[in-house]
Design a protein around this motif. Structure first.
Motif, PDB file in Angstrom:
ATOM      1  N   VAL A  96       0.847  -1.195   0.000  1.00 15.85           N
ATOM      2  CA  VAL A  96       0.000   0.000   0.000  1.00 15.85           C
ATOM      3  C   VAL A  96       0.879   1.240   0.000  1.00 15.85           C
ATOM      4  CG1 VAL A  96      -0.253  -0.054   2.534  1.00 15.85           C
ATOM      5  CG2 VAL A  96      -1.900   1.224   1.143  1.00 15.85           C
ATOM      6  N   GLY A  98       0.400   5.420   0.400  1.00 11.97           N
ATOM      7  CA  GLY A  98      -0.474   6.538   0.715  1.00 11.97           C
ATOM      8  C   GLY A  98       0.245   7.840   0.458  1.00 11.97           C
ATOM      9  N   ALA A 106      -3.214   5.385   5.038  1.00 12.71           N
ATOM     10  CA  ALA A 106      -2.542   4.100   4.823  1.00 12.71           C
ATOM     11  C   ALA A 106      -1.971   3.554   6.125  1.00 12.71           C
ATOM     12  CB  ALA A 106      -1.442   4.257   3.778  1.00 12.71           C
ATOM     13  N   LEU A 120       4.642  -0.968   3.179  1.00 14.95           N
ATOM     14  CA  LEU A 120       3.963   0.316   3.271  1.00 14.95           C
ATOM     15  C   LEU A 120       4.867   1.412   2.712  1.00 14.95           C
ATOM     16  CD1 LEU A 120       1.871   2.403   4.397  1.00 14.95           C
ATOM     17  CD2 LEU A 120       3.073   2.214   6.598  1.00 14.95           C
TER      18      LEU A 120
END
Length: 266
Positions: A96, A98, A106, A120
């Protein structure tokens, strides 16, 4: 740029508009846009270069469900939407990314369901709290909702991009965004809860999830030193700071930005 587009139901009365790049072997990348009253389109370039990218518009944004009652605009509702989206798309585990406010969403997403995420990327955002700074220019008097958000985005061009030659690209992307005001109203009314997760740095470090803090050195929204400091607190995190790049680092330095992202996700 080749994207497939669809509307995906994630609840009884919420549908997310989703753009996807071509499927290929490997882990998908879910991308959470910022704003939040923007849509995802300003991030398509350079992400179109990657396979398995999933770019939704959040509830109340772009071509997703809008005009919900104000009390239904919460960050936990967004997290629930995104997890339901992964289920609907048959994605068991994903990376993910963000961007800006999306970077805070996120983090909330990963901390809510850590088993669903492999890596991440916090892009032009921050794990650590942002210290107070000078206020941004105020949008013209009398504007509200989508009009206020568009005016603010245009006025912020000198802050969003560092290179003069990138400013036209930024403004063209802003012109194409389908701005909404769904989040603007609870935010200006003071009813929107904080997006930042308390103790995010410590909680993410406890997870041990690999984290890339991808940042422009001249970012004035989320200062770059916060990325360096957050990386020093977490053995699983590393910061990549791009020179001659501000908040919209993916526009200022698209090749370096996508190279750092690709290296981290491989």
């Amino acid at each position: 740029m080749m994207f497939t587009e669809s509307h995906v139901p994630v609840g009884p009365d919420v549908t997310l508009f989703v753009a996807r790049t071509a499927s290929a072997a490997g882990t998908p990348l879910l991308v959470v846009h910022g704003g939040p009253d923007w849509d995802h389109t300003y991030l398509r370039d350079p992400l179109y270069r990657l396979a398995n990218v999933v770019l939704p518009d959040l509830r109340g944004c772009g071509r997703s469900t809008r005009d919900l009652p104000p009390h239904r605009y919460t960050w936990d509702a967004v997290v629930a939407d995104l997890l339901a989206l992964l289920d609907a798309l048959g994605i068991v585990r994903t990376d993910v990314l963000g961007f800006s406010t999306g970077g805070l969403i996120a983090q909330r997403l990963v901390l809510t369901a850590p088993h669903r995420f492999r890596r991440l990327v916090v892009a032009s955002s921050s794990v650590l709290p942002v210290p107070p700074g000078p206020p941004r220019d105020v949008v013209p008097h009398g504007l509200e909702g989508a009009e206020a958000n568009r005016a603010d985005a245009v006025a912020a061009a000198p802050v969003e991009v560092w290179r003069d030659e990138a400013r036209a690209d930024y403004l063209a992307r802003v012109a194409a965004v389908r701005f909404s005001g769904d989040w603007w109203y609870p935010w200006t009314a003071g009813t929107l809860p904080p997006v930042r997760v308390p103790d995010a740095a410590a909680r993410l470090a406890d997870l041990g999830l690999p984290i890339l803090l991808l940042h422009g050195r001249q970012d004035m929204t989320f200062p770059a030193f916060l990325a360096t400091e957050a990386a020093a607190l977490n053995p699983a995190a590393r910061a990549v700071i791009l020179d001659d790049a501000a908040h919209a680092a993916h526009i200022d330095q698209p090749d370096a930005w996508i190279a750092a992202l690709t290296e981290f996700l491989d």
